[in-house]
Design a protein around this motif. Structure first.
Motif, PDB file in Angstrom:
ATOM      1  N   LYS A 103       0.828  -1.204   0.000  1.00 58.09           N
ATOM      2  CA  LYS A 103       0.000   0.000   0.000  1.00 58.09           C
ATOM      3  C   LYS A 103       0.867   1.261   0.000  1.00 58.09           C
ATOM      4  O   LYS A 103       0.642   2.196  -0.753  1.00 58.09           O
ATOM      5  N   ILE A 104       1.896   1.246   0.840  1.00 58.76           N
ATOM      6  CA  ILE A 104       2.794   2.410   0.921  1.00 58.76           C
ATOM      7  C   ILE A 104       3.594   2.517  -0.386  1.00 58.76           C
ATOM      8  O   ILE A 104       3.799   3.610  -0.922  1.00 58.76           O
ATOM      9  N   HIS A 105       4.014   1.340  -0.869  1.00 68.10           N
ATOM     10  CA  HIS A 105       4.807   1.313  -2.096  1.00 68.10           C
ATOM     11  C   HIS A 105       4.012   1.948  -3.235  1.00 68.10           C
ATOM     12  O   HIS A 105       4.517   2.780  -3.990  1.00 68.10           O
ATOM     13  N   ARG A 106       2.736   1.574  -3.333  1.00 63.47           N
ATOM     14  CA  ARG A 106       1.897   2.135  -4.407  1.00 63.47           C
ATOM     15  C   ARG A 106       1.621   3.620  -4.205  1.00 63.47           C
ATOM     16  O   ARG A 106       1.583   4.393  -5.153  1.00 63.47           O
ATOM     17  N   ALA A 107       1.417   3.983  -2.949  1.00 63.63           N
ATOM     18  CA  ALA A 107       1.141   5.405  -2.666  1.00 63.63           C
ATOM     19  C   ALA A 107       2.340   6.248  -3.097  1.00 63.63           C
ATOM     20  O   ALA A 107       2.188   7.348  -3.654  1.00 63.63           O
ATOM     21  N   ALA A 108       3.546   5.723  -2.857  1.00 65.42           N
ATOM     22  CA  ALA A 108       4.754   6.452  -3.229  1.00 65.42           C
ATOM     23  C   ALA A 108       4.826   6.592  -4.743  1.00 65.42           C
ATOM     24  O   ALA A 108       5.121   7.674  -5.280  1.00 65.42           O
ATOM     25  N   HIS A 109       4.508   5.505  -5.415  1.00 65.53           N
ATOM     26  CA  HIS A 109       4.526   5.517  -6.873  1.00 65.53           C
ATOM     27  C   HIS A 109       3.536   6.563  -7.386  1.00 65.53           C
ATOM     28  O   HIS A 109       3.844   7.372  -8.270  1.00 65.53           O
ATOM     29  N   ALA A 110       2.350   6.558  -6.795  1.00 62.38           N
ATOM     30  CA  ALA A 110       1.297   7.478  -7.243  1.00 62.38           C
ATOM     31  C   ALA A 110       1.697   8.940  -7.017  1.00 62.38           C
ATOM     32  O   ALA A 110       1.268   9.825  -7.754  1.00 62.38           O
ATOM     33  N   SER A 111       2.498   9.194  -5.979  1.00 67.22           N
ATOM     34  CA  SER A 111       2.860  10.592  -5.735  1.00 67.22           C
ATOM     35  C   SER A 111       4.273  10.894  -6.247  1.00 67.22           C
ATOM     36  O   SER A 111       4.878  11.894  -5.865  1.00 67.22           O
ATOM     37  N   ASN A 112       4.769   9.966  -7.083  1.00 67.78           N
ATOM     38  CA  ASN A 112       6.030  10.219  -7.757  1.00 67.78           C
ATOM     39  C   ASN A 112       7.203  10.449  -6.838  1.00 67.78           C
ATOM     40  O   ASN A 112       7.997  11.383  -7.027  1.00 67.78           O
ATOM     41  N   GLU A 113       7.276   9.648  -5.805  1.00 64.53           N
ATOM     42  CA  GLU A 113       8.424   9.778  -4.904  1.00 64.53           C
ATOM     43  C   GLU A 113       8.851   8.373  -4.479  1.00 64.53           C
ATOM     44  O   GLU A 113       8.124   7.398  -4.697  1.00 64.53           O
ATOM     45  N   THR A 114       9.989   8.287  -3.824  1.00 66.56           N
ATOM     46  CA  THR A 114      10.420   6.981  -3.345  1.00 66.56           C
ATOM     47  C   THR A 114       9.632   6.673  -2.067  1.00 66.56           C
ATOM     48  O   THR A 114       9.180   7.598  -1.378  1.00 66.56           O
ATOM     49  N   PRO A 115       9.503   5.372  -1.741  1.00 65.27           N
ATOM     50  CA  PRO A 115       8.815   5.048  -0.488  1.00 65.27           C
ATOM     51  C   PRO A 115       9.486   5.731   0.710  1.00 65.27           C
ATOM     52  O   PRO A 115       8.807   6.223   1.610  1.00 65.27           O
ATOM     53  N   GLU A 116      10.813   5.796   0.708  1.00 64.51           N
ATOM     54  CA  GLU A 116      11.536   6.458   1.811  1.00 64.51           C
ATOM     55  C   GLU A 116      11.091   7.902   1.943  1.00 64.51           C
ATOM     56  O   GLU A 116      10.817   8.392   3.029  1.00 64.51           O
ATOM     57  N   ALA A 117      11.037   8.572   0.782  1.00 62.17           N
ATOM     58  CA  ALA A 117      10.663   9.994   0.820  1.00 62.17           C
ATOM     59  C   ALA A 117       9.228  10.143   1.320  1.00 62.17           C
ATOM     60  O   ALA A 117       8.927  11.025   2.131  1.00 62.17           O
ATOM     61  N   LEU A 118       8.354   9.249   0.853  1.00 64.27           N
ATOM     62  CA  LEU A 118       6.954   9.332   1.283  1.00 64.27           C
ATOM     63  C   LEU A 118       6.830   9.142   2.793  1.00 64.27           C
ATOM     64  O   LEU A 118       6.191   9.954   3.487  1.00 64.27           O
TER      65      LEU A 118
END
Ligand code: ME8
Length: 512
Positions: free
Chosen positions: A56-71
């Motif tokens: 879920k977090i991985h996809r959210a990061a993708h959707a907001s164009n950032e790395t999971p770490e950054a998110l």
């Protein structure tokens, strides 16, 4: 004097999105409990945190164009900021991306593998990403996740499995012989029925998911985010390489959660602990769900309200009071601005705020702003003193049962009782003909206010502070600020009447 330890947790929240009323509710309730236990002299450890791995977090990061770490680094700040803004007094904040957590999770996973409670197998079934849950075809409702109603995805992959089935009977026995373990009762029955219906072993890893804790020795797999997340409750205490804190606080006294995650906390978590030979938490309390103006809180419905927006306009304590008072703990609740404003105007403004204001006004007028020394004894105050003594037992009982709204109700009955005492004693008449009776009445009223300030402190910490200030009780005076027995207020204390605690709000002031 120490009275034992008390370990209390909230769920660790997903950092894919911004926190809303629902998240704030669990944490505010936990905060009130933690503060109450501290008031009782217990050695409290109150943990909250964030759940930062998973698809879920991985996809959210993708959707907001950032790395999971950054998110996660960005969103975690919103949680921390919110807890500060809501006067949350947590002792620790755990993030599942922290090394103190990840290394311990790997160690635990390895141990369970070696023990044979985790084994490699093949998973074929369904997965709900928003809930991070595995489902069988039979469990889906119309092809959708039975929990959140969203589309589930088909999965076929090699997975590690945990032997949940092995522990089913022991969990049932534990639930049956410890009625306090799962609360409230209705949720306990639901959980029992689901366990009775039979359980399979569960998947505890995902293949080729890049955002999670790698399975030790098999890094093509990541540890299932729920196993990763549940373990936070013990990794934060140092399990099992730093024993001091763990031995001091485990087993947890209460895991506070929302009702939708009871299966994880009431079935999977106990099984994992049993497999590790770790004692079970004393209580898992699953509270109900909030809706907003009658609707489910959801981003797609566009009705997510930032709690800090509410507190900016109406105050932190008013919001804390509202959510804790409005709904019996365990039941579902509905947030509405009309109800919030109503509670502020009636309970907080009329009942509490006016009581303080009128009492301090009379102390100023009749005793030059000093708490009077009571001259002699007088019959009608005795009831009030008895009510105050009863209140202590009532609040203790309700808090013990986690009935926060009932504890508040009992406190508000005492506030009403104090207002009635003023009406009955008529200090404005006594001022003309009986100064000694007047001194007793106004001492009693001020002492009742001191007690009220103590009782509300777990729920409304800022208001409690403000009341102590207006009563003239200094910050460092712990006896007057914490002892709940009658008569601790020192006569001649110089009061400092200030502004109204909760000025009236016009109903038209509500946001649209
Ligand atoms: O489930 N009403 O995190 P989450 C009341 N990471 N409470 C609500 C609510 C609502 N409408 N919405 C959310 C997870 N909550 C996992 C938990 S724990 C080891 C891992 C509260 O961000 C409630 O406490 O989805 C619920 O259980 C929690 O937020 C879910 O937060």
């Amino acid at each position: 004097m120490g009275k034992g330890s008390f370990y209390l947790t909230t769920p660790i929240y997903y950092v894919n999105d911004v926190p809303h009323i629902g998240h704030s509710y669990t944490t505010i309730a936990a905060d009130a409990l933690a503060r109450y236990e501290r008031l009782k002299g217990r050695d409290v450890f109150f943990l909250t945190g964030t759940d930062e791995h998973g698809q879920k977090i991985h996809r959210a990061a993708h959707a907001s164009n950032e790395t999971p770490e950054a998110l996660v680094n960005r969103v975690v700040e919103r949680y921390k900021f919110m807890w500060k803004g809501l006067s949350i007094s947590n002792d620790d904040f755990i993030r599942t991306t922290e090394l103190r957590h990840t290394r311990r999770v790997q160690k635990i996973f390895q141990r369970l593998l070696e023990k044979g409670d985790i084994y490699l197998g093949e998973y074929e079934g369904w997965y709900c990403v928003p809930c991070e849950s595995f489902w069988t075809a039979g469990q889906l409702t119309g092809g959708n996740c039975p929990e959140c109603g969203r589309t589930a995805e088909r999965l076929k992959e090699a997975n590690y499995f945990f032997k949940l089935s092995k522990y089913r009977n022991r969990i049932l026995e534990h639930i049956d012989s410890n009625p306090q373990f799962i609360q409230p009762e209705s949720r306990r029955n639901e959980l029992r029925n689901r366990l009775l219906a039979g359980v399979d072993d569960i998947s505890v890893s995902r293949q080729a998911l890049p955002w999670g804790i790698p399975v030790p020795m098999d890094p093509g797999h990541t540890i299932y985010v729920w196993i990763d997340a549940l373990l936070n409750y013990i990794t934060a205490l140092g399990y099992d390489d730093e024993t001091e804190k763990f031995n001091r606080y485990w087993p947890a006294d209460v895991h506070l959660i929302g009702k939708e995650i009871l299966w994880f906390h009431g079935a999977i978590w106990p099984a994992v602990l049993m497999a590790l030979d770790v004692p079970l938490p004393k209580k898992v309390f699953a509270h109900g769900w909030w809706t907003i103006e009658g609707q489910k809180i959801s981003k797609s419905l566009g009705n997510v309200i930032d709690p800090l927006k509410i507190t900016e306009q109406y105050g932190v304590d008013a919001y804390r009071y509202f959510v804790l008072r409005e709904v019996p703990f365990g039941m579902d609740g509905n947030f509405s601005y009309t109800m919030l404003i109503h509670r502020i105007n009636s309970d907080l403004g009329n009942d509490l705020g006016n009581l303080l204001m009128r009492s301090l006004t009379m102390i100023e007028k009749y005793f030059d702003g000093k708490v009077p020394s009571p001259q002699g004894t007088r019959e009608e105050g005795i009831d009030l003193v008895e009510d105050a003594a009863r209140l202590e037992a009532e609040v203790d009982d309700e808090m013990e049962a986690l009935q926060l709204s009932l504890a508040l109700e009992a406190i508000w009955e005492f506030i009403a009782r104090t207002n009635k005492y003023i009406e009955e004693s008529k200090p404005w008449v006594l001022a003309k003909n009986d100064r000694s009776a007047l001194s007793i009445t106004l001492y009693n009223v001020a002492e009742a206010l001191r007690l009220i300030s103590i009782y509300i402190s777990p729920f409304m910490p800022q208001t409690s502070q403000e009341m102590f200030c207006q009563l003239g009780i200094p910050e460092e005076d712990h006896i007057q600020r914490s002892e709940r027995c009658w008569g601790r207020l020192r006569p001649l204390t110089k009061t400092k009447k200030g502004k109204a605690l909760f000025p009236r709000i016009e109903v038209s002031a509500q946001p649209v």
